[in-house]
Design an enzyme around this catalytic site. Structure first.
Site, mmCIF file in Angstrom:
data_model
loop_
_atom_site.group_PDB
_atom_site.id
_atom_site.type_symbol
_atom_site.label_atom_id
_atom_site.label_comp_id
_atom_site.label_asym_id
_atom_site.label_seq_id
_atom_site.Cartn_x
_atom_site.Cartn_y
_atom_site.Cartn_z
ATOM 1 C CG ASP A 1 -2.068 1.183 1.528
ATOM 2 O OD1 ASP A 1 -2.250 1.966 0.048
ATOM 3 O OD2 ASP A 1 -2.268 2.252 2.661
ATOM 4 C CD GLU B 1 -5.049 0.390 -1.756
ATOM 5 O OE1 GLU B 1 -6.003 -0.020 -1.812
ATOM 6 O OE2 GLU B 1 -5.169 1.678 -1.112
ATOM 7 C CG ASP C 1 -0.614 3.706 6.167
ATOM 8 O OD1 ASP C 1 -0.746 4.676 5.320
ATOM 9 O OD2 ASP C 1 -1.033 4.070 7.065
#
Length: 158
Positions: free
Chosen positions: A7, A66, A139
């Site tokens: 991420d 992502e 996160d």
């Protein structure tokens, strides 16, 4: 099958390693690459050095990241795009190809709702992996969700 989920962010880059054993996902490791406020070139260097450590300490079958989210501030978008470019290059150099998922795809896969909150994603990540304690910051749970999304998509493709 081991999947590294990432991420990306401008202050923290969450990462998670999930392994599927007997059709059950297990969390191997998760954490953050912390990016100190500094000139962009040094921040990109910190990100790449953090990824180097992850790739040197672990082996993966798959890598998934992502996609960057839409931001209203053009400076933020540019900075995230530069991080994303550096991240993509580093993954290609260290591993080869990787999968990409939008935040909506990740949320839909993990929670069943594309408009789920980060807290709902965190709740489902814990539930899917059988983890009782909180995983902070978000996160990290986002990175786990990316790995779980890719793991689920691999199952569908096979």
């Amino acid at each position: 099958m081991k999947v590294l989920g990432i991420d990306p962010g401008s202050r923290y880059c969450g990462y998670a390693i999930v392994e599927k054993i007997n059709n059950k996902n297990q969390l191997i490791e998760a954490g953050l690459i912390k990016i100190k406020p500094n000139d962009l070139q040094y921040q990109i260097t910190e990100l790449c050095e953090g990824l180097d450590l992850i790739f040197k300490n672990h082996q993966f079958d798959e890598v998934a990241i992502e996609d960057i989210f839409f931001a209203y501030n053009p400076k933020t978008v540019l900075k995230l795009a530069q991080f994303r470019g550096a991240l993509s290059l580093k993954i290609l150099q260290m591993h080869g190809e990787f999968a990409e998922y939008t935040p909506l795809q990740v949320k839909k896969t993990v929670t069943g709702k594309a408009k789920a909150t980060k807290e709902q994603v965190a709740f489902m990540v814990k539930r899917l992996l059988g983890i009782s304690k909180d995983i902070k910051p978000l996160d990290i749970t986002d990175a786990i969700a990316v790995a779980l999304t890719h793991s689920a998509n691999l199952r569908v493709k096979k």
